[in-house]
Design a protein around this motif. Structure first.
Motif, short mmCIF file in Angstrom:
data_model
loop_
_atom_site.label_atom_id
_atom_site.label_comp_id
_atom_site.label_asym_id
_atom_site.label_seq_id
_atom_site.Cartn_x
_atom_site.Cartn_y
_atom_site.Cartn_z
N ARG A 290 -7.51 15.80 13.03
CA ARG A 290 -8.22 14.90 12.37
C ARG A 290 -7.86 14.27 11.19
O ARG A 290 -7.40 14.88 10.36
N VAL A 291 -7.67 12.98 11.27
CA VAL A 291 -6.99 12.14 9.97
C VAL A 291 -8.18 11.44 9.49
O VAL A 291 -8.62 10.41 10.16
N LYS A 292 -8.38 11.45 8.07
CA LYS A 292 -9.01 10.62 7.29
C LYS A 292 -8.11 10.10 6.01
O LYS A 292 -7.19 10.73 5.34
N ALA A 293 -8.61 8.86 5.60
CA ALA A 293 -7.76 8.38 4.50
C ALA A 293 -8.66 7.45 3.77
O ALA A 293 -9.50 6.62 4.46
N ALA A 294 -8.39 7.24 2.50
CA ALA A 294 -9.07 6.21 1.74
C ALA A 294 -7.80 5.31 0.99
O ALA A 294 -7.08 4.66 1.84
N ASP A 295 -7.47 5.56 -0.31
CA ASP A 295 -6.36 4.88 -0.86
C ASP A 295 -5.05 5.55 -0.50
O ASP A 295 -5.07 6.76 -0.40
N LEU A 296 -4.05 4.78 -0.26
CA LEU A 296 -2.72 5.50 0.11
C LEU A 296 -1.62 5.18 -1.21
O LEU A 296 -1.61 4.13 -1.48
N ASP A 297 -0.92 6.24 -1.33
CA ASP A 297 0.03 6.06 -2.39
C ASP A 297 1.51 6.00 -1.37
O ASP A 297 1.70 6.44 -0.30
N ALA A 298 2.43 5.44 -2.08
CA ALA A 298 3.74 5.37 -1.77
C ALA A 298 4.49 6.75 -1.47
O ALA A 298 4.12 7.67 -2.17
N VAL A 299 5.30 6.75 -0.49
CA VAL A 299 5.94 7.81 -0.13
C VAL A 299 7.48 7.66 0.20
O VAL A 299 7.65 6.62 0.81
N ASP A 300 8.43 8.67 -0.02
CA ASP A 300 9.78 8.33 0.49
C ASP A 300 10.11 8.90 1.85
O ASP A 300 9.54 10.28 1.78
N VAL A 301 10.49 8.63 2.79
CA VAL A 301 10.75 9.05 3.93
C VAL A 301 12.20 8.73 4.62
O VAL A 301 12.80 7.63 4.60
N VAL A 302 12.76 9.82 5.18
CA VAL A 302 14.12 9.68 5.77
C VAL A 302 14.11 10.18 7.18
O VAL A 302 13.64 11.35 7.66
N THR A 303 14.51 9.27 8.19
CA THR A 303 14.43 9.51 9.50
C THR A 303 15.74 10.80 9.94
O THR A 303 16.75 10.24 9.28
N LEU A 304 15.51 11.66 10.58
CA LEU A 304 16.65 12.61 11.00
C LEU A 304 16.15 13.18 12.34
O LEU A 304 14.92 12.91 12.83
N PRO A 305 17.08 13.71 13.15
CA PRO A 305 16.64 14.36 14.24
C PRO A 305 15.77 15.47 13.97
O PRO A 305 15.83 16.05 12.95
N TYR A 306 15.00 16.13 14.84
CA TYR A 306 14.00 16.94 14.71
C TYR A 306 14.51 18.11 14.16
O TYR A 306 15.46 18.79 14.28
#
Ligand code: UD1
Length: 430
Positions: A290-306
């Motif tokens: 179940r996913v709920k959200a209100a305000d969103l904040d910035a995040v840092d993300v790096v794509t990589l193999p699983y």
């Protein structure tokens, strides 16, 4: 000369507030296509369940029929039945093969079963070079002779023996092909720096259920002791974590409250971690989210193999981050051209700066509806998500790409309250 591609349908998307409700998802595209290819290895029938109703499945069925398989698809029941005929052969038909990247997954099984394969070099999403050198080097280490000609490759293995194969990069496709070839090879094959994606684990577990001898499933070192034959089995395709992530991001993006069913939350550890870090509330059930959200904040993300963050969720993530407060940094490490979608986001008014394989996203930005090219399966889905929070109307073109990977995308979004419609290209072009 090739005829120009037929115009395909368009999605028209209008913002309509938060998504709410429940969506039940499909088996994984990237698993189902490989499980189908593995049918080439079976003495008898393979029955697959939870096969997603996506366009790539009938194309893969055509590739396999061209190789001499009986394939019976029942999209309503999400079942596929596959059985090699007496006339299994090693040369795949060019037109279907070039339409689908996953047809390269027939290479390993053909070499395992027939010790011989000839394939046109595959098509699929245009997201970078997508070489197959690691597949070919692995097969060569097992004793195969490789003949690469313009537009096709031929692999002949008068003997196919076990080998120690270190992969330069944990390639999903190479790991799968080498496991499938090794399943019927002589002796033990060890794949080092193997890819660990849940879909590979699904494939390996199905092969074990057929009688293959595989150790280290889900680890970076997979060892396969070849056997003489693999037997019939009925197998249920694992859930699609990329589809689940797409709906989870859509829920958070619109400030909604969505329950997603037929999910394996443990396969989504990193995307869920990032969603939570961005401020969403995520509740995990045994096979639901179940996913709920209100305000969103910035995040840092790096794509990589699983088990890193999947590149297949990067475009959808970028859309989410255009609505987050602050500056997010996204680094793409898997496919060199995966940022091509950023041009579309810029045209919608997003504030994104690219520097090589890094992107800085300053948010929140007000997005404006426009006409987007559906660049690939994930960019097409991401463009649709962007339309859910943009002013005015967003048109996503070339949605045949989205059809390749998302079953019932428009009806599922509509059931959550989205204002999305599928229009024939002719109506759009007016
Ligand atoms: C699979 C998925 C795709 C996903 C990708 C990475 C399917 C049908 N597709 O693609 O949705 O985005 O994993 O999670 O399952 N590479 C080489 N040489 C090789 C093999 C790969 O250079 O021999 C490079 C590719 O160009 C790419 C990277 O390695 O840059 C990753 O490729 P790989 O993991 O093999 O992805 P696919 O199996 O093509």
């Amino acid at each position: 000369m090739d005829s120009p591609p037929a115009p395909t349908d368009v999605f028209r998307v209008r913002a309509n507030g938060p998504l709410r409700g429940t969506v039940r998802l499909s088996g994984a595209k990237n698993s189902a296509l490989k499980l189908m290819a593995a049918a080439l290895l079976v003495d008898g029938e393979l029955t697959l369940e939870a096969v997603p109703r996506i366009a790539d499945v009938p194309v893969m069925a055509d590739v396999l029929r061209g190789l001499g398989m009986d394939v019976d698809l029942d999209p309503e029941a999400e079942v596929a039945r596959l059985r090699p005929t007496e006339a299994l052969h090693w040369h795949a038909p060019q037109d279907a093969v070039t339409r689908i990247r996953a047809s390269i997954s027939c290479l390993g099984p053909l070499v395992g079963r027939l010790r011989h394969a000839r394939l046109a070099l595959p098509g699929g999403d245009k997201i970078g070079a997508r070489g197959i050198d690691l597949h070919l080097r692995g097969l060569a280490a097992m004793g195969a002779t490789i003949d690469e000609r313009p537009g096709e490759v031929e692999v002949i293995a008068s003997e196919l023996h076990g080998a120690i194969i270190p992969l330069d990069f944990p390639s999903v496709g190479a790991t799968e092909n080498l496991v499938m070839a090794a399943a019927l090879a002589d002796g033990e094959t060890v794949i080092d720096n193997a890819a660990r994606e849940p879909e590979i684990q699904d494939l390996c577990r199905m092969l074990v259920a057929m009688g293959a001898r595989i150790d280290g499933i889900g680890s970076p070192t997979i060892s396969v002791e070849g056997v003489d034959r693999l037997a019939s089995v009925t197998w249920t395709t694992c859930p699609d974590r990329i589809e689940a992530g797409t709906y989870a991001f859509a829920a958070a993006l619109t400030g909604g409250d969505v329950v997603i069913e037929r999910v394996q939350p443990s396969a989504l550890t990193m995307p869920l971690l990032k969603l939570r870090a961005a401020g969403a509330i995520v509740e995990e059930g045994a096979d639901s989210l179940r996913v709920k959200a209100a305000d969103l904040d910035a995040v840092d993300v790096v794509t990589l193999p699983y088990p890193g963050f999947p590149t297949d969720l990067q475009p959808q993530l970028m859309v989410l981050l255009t609505q987050a407060i602050g500056t997010s940094r996204v680094t793409e490490n898997v496919f060199e051209s995966r940022f091509s979608f950023v041009d579309e986001l810029l045209r919608m008014g997003a504030d994104v700066h690219l520097d090589g394989h890094h992107a800085l996203i300053h948010g929140p930005s007000r997005l404006h509806g426009t006409t987007l090219a559906g660049l690939d399966v994930r960019a097409g889905a991401a463009g649709t998500l962007a339309g859910l929070v943009a002013d005015g109307e967003t048109y996503v073109r070339d949605v045949h790409h989205v059809d390749r990977g998302y079953a019932d995308f428009v009806p599922r979004l509509q059931a959550l309250g989205a204002d999305v419609e599928r229009l024939p290209a002719a109506a759009f072009d007016g």
